[in-house]
Scaffold this motif. Structure first.
Motif, PDB file in Angstrom:
ATOM      1  N   TYR A   1       0.843  -1.194   0.000  1.00  8.58           N
ATOM      2  CA  TYR A   1       0.000   0.000   0.000  1.00  8.58           C
ATOM      3  C   TYR A   1       0.882   1.250   0.000  1.00  8.58           C
ATOM      4  N   GLY A   2       0.463   2.277  -0.755  1.00  3.90           N
ATOM      5  CA  GLY A   2       1.149   3.556  -0.679  1.00  3.90           C
ATOM      6  C   GLY A   2       2.340   3.705  -1.601  1.00  3.90           C
ATOM      7  N   GLY A   3       2.361   2.974  -2.703  1.00  4.02           N
ATOM      8  CA  GLY A   3       3.443   3.137  -3.663  1.00  4.02           C
ATOM      9  C   GLY A   3       4.670   2.320  -3.337  1.00  4.02           C
ATOM     10  N   ALA A   4       5.756   2.564  -4.078  1.00  6.17           N
ATOM     11  CA  ALA A   4       6.966   1.742  -4.004  1.00  6.17           C
ATOM     12  C   ALA A   4       7.600   1.742  -2.623  1.00  6.17           C
ATOM     13  N   GLU A   5       7.446   2.838  -1.876  1.00  7.73           N
ATOM     14  CA  GLU A   5       8.040   2.923  -0.539  1.00  7.73           C
ATOM     15  C   GLU A   5       7.010   2.711   0.559  1.00  7.73           C
ATOM     16  N   GLY A   6       5.816   2.279   0.183  1.00  8.61           N
ATOM     17  CA  GLY A   6       4.736   2.121   1.156  1.00  8.61           C
ATOM     18  C   GLY A   6       4.838   0.834   1.954  1.00  8.61           C
TER      19      GLY A   6
ATOM     20  N   HIS B   1      -8.474  -5.397  -4.495  1.00  3.70           N
ATOM     21  CA  HIS B   1      -7.083  -4.988  -4.707  1.00  3.70           C
ATOM     22  C   HIS B   1      -6.438  -5.958  -5.683  1.00  3.70           C
ATOM     23  N   ILE B   2      -5.575  -5.448  -6.539  1.00  9.68           N
ATOM     24  CA  ILE B   2      -4.816  -6.278  -7.476  1.00  9.68           C
ATOM     25  C   ILE B   2      -3.357  -6.254  -7.012  1.00  9.68           C
ATOM     26  N   PRO B   3      -2.718  -7.415  -6.832  1.00  8.50           N
ATOM     27  CA  PRO B   3      -1.359  -7.441  -6.271  1.00  8.50           C
ATOM     28  C   PRO B   3      -0.315  -6.910  -7.240  1.00  8.50           C
ATOM     29  N   GLN B   4       0.797  -6.443  -6.662  1.00 14.91           N
ATOM     30  CA  GLN B   4       1.920  -5.990  -7.501  1.00 14.91           C
ATOM     31  C   GLN B   4       2.719  -7.165  -8.057  1.00 14.91           C
ATOM     32  N   ALA B   5       2.640  -8.307  -7.376  1.00 13.90           N
ATOM     33  CA  ALA B   5       3.362  -9.503  -7.834  1.00 13.90           C
ATOM     34  C   ALA B   5       2.555 -10.737  -7.468  1.00 13.90           C
TER      35      ALA B   5
ATOM     36  N   ARG C   1       3.239  -8.958   9.801  1.00 13.82           N
ATOM     37  CA  ARG C   1       3.456  -8.220   8.551  1.00 13.82           C
ATOM     38  C   ARG C   1       4.938  -8.165   8.186  1.00 13.82           C
ATOM     39  N   PRO C   2       5.262  -8.361   6.901  1.00 17.03           N
ATOM     40  CA  PRO C   2       4.362  -8.687   5.789  1.00 17.03           C
ATOM     41  C   PRO C   2       3.858 -10.130   5.878  1.00 17.03           C
ATOM     42  N   GLY C   3       2.566 -10.289   5.697  1.00 16.98           N
ATOM     43  CA  GLY C   3       1.938 -11.579   5.953  1.00 16.98           C
ATOM     44  C   GLY C   3       2.256 -12.640   4.918  1.00 16.98           C
TER      45      GLY C   3
END
Length: 262
Positions: A14-19, A57-61, A218-220
């Motif tokens: 969440y919140g972009g690349a540094e989120g 939500h759609i995952p980044q990977a 987290r991260p879960g």
């Protein structure tokens, strides 16, 4: 038995690349007709899991596949029930239950012409959950437990293949909570719907589920997967038996260790 839900090596931030990285390397599978429970420390990504499976939500990977299709948008075969029933106060209980039919495409086009059929279906669900005769009541005329029963009817009215439950009984008193465990147990047995339950209550998970996933802090990610060994149908007396309590204590220990390891 085929997988209805497959999650493979999923990352969600969440919140972009540094989120905040909510889940990382998340992998699990739920078979068609199974009742799965997801437990873990607070903030472990249980609610993120719900949003990934439903397409909110759609995952980044990684890949999320539901009913054989890659999830790239909200999934129409899913019914959802949350801790807060969020019933519309200006609609009767019956009208609240019928609400998803106004949204789900395959029912929306039939609703006007076949409304009597849908009303009968809603009244049948109300009877199953112990609310026969309450369809004309407004939400403010129902107790919290009654609203949650109606909420389950609303989640099932469009005949979903998958029912997602996010802490649906957490705000209720102990006796009402146990009554609703029996309601959802019976609904699962009668309808054969696949259920994923997110809960903090380890007794609830052990009483209801066929399979329990334990998530890390987290991260879960999934730390452990347990098959619940108790035969169905299960009665509340099971919770006083030693094997049941041994399993609950073992789950508690795994979660405590996951919290310390964070």
């Amino acid at each position: 038995m085929s997988h209805l839900v497959s999650i493979d090596n999923v990352d969600m931030r969440y919140g972009g690349a540094e989120g905040t990285l909510a889940v990382s390397g998340l992998t699990l599978r739920v078979d068609k007709g199974e009742f799965a429970a997801v437990v873990g420390p607070s903030g472990c990504g249980k609610s993120t899991l719900m949003k990934l499976v439903t397409g909110l939500h759609i995952p980044q990977a990684g890949d999320v596949i539901v009913a054989g299709r890659q999830v790239t948008e909200p999934v129409s075969i899913v019914g959802m029930a949350f801790q807060n029933p969020t019933m519309l106060p200006w609609r009767t209980t019956l009208e609240n239950i019928l609400l998803p039919l106004e949204i789900v495409e395959r029912h929306r086009h039939r609703l006007r012409a076949h409304k009597r059929e849908y009303i009968e279906k809603a009244e049948n669900l109300l009877e199953i959950v112990g609310l026969k005769g309450f369809g004309s009541n407004f939400p403010w005329q129902l107790s919290g437990g009654m609203q949650q029963r109606a909420n389950l009817c609303r989640a099932l009215i469009h005949e979903p293949e998958l029912l997602m439950l996010d802490e649906p009984f957490g705000a209720l008193d102990a006796f009402t909570r146990e009554e609703l465990w029996c309601v959802i147990r019976d609904l699962h047995a009668a309808q054969g719907v696949t259920i994923i339950l997110v809960t903090h209550d380890l007794r609830e998970a052990t009483f209801l589920a066929d399979k329990i996933f334990v998530m890390s802090s987290r991260p879960g990610r999934v730390l452990a997967e347990h098959r619940v060994p108790f035969a169905r149908p299960r009665n509340l007396d099971l919770m006083y038996e030693t094997p049941f309590n041994d399993m609950v204590h073992a789950l508690h220990g795994e979660i405590a260790n996951a919290r310390v390891a964070a």
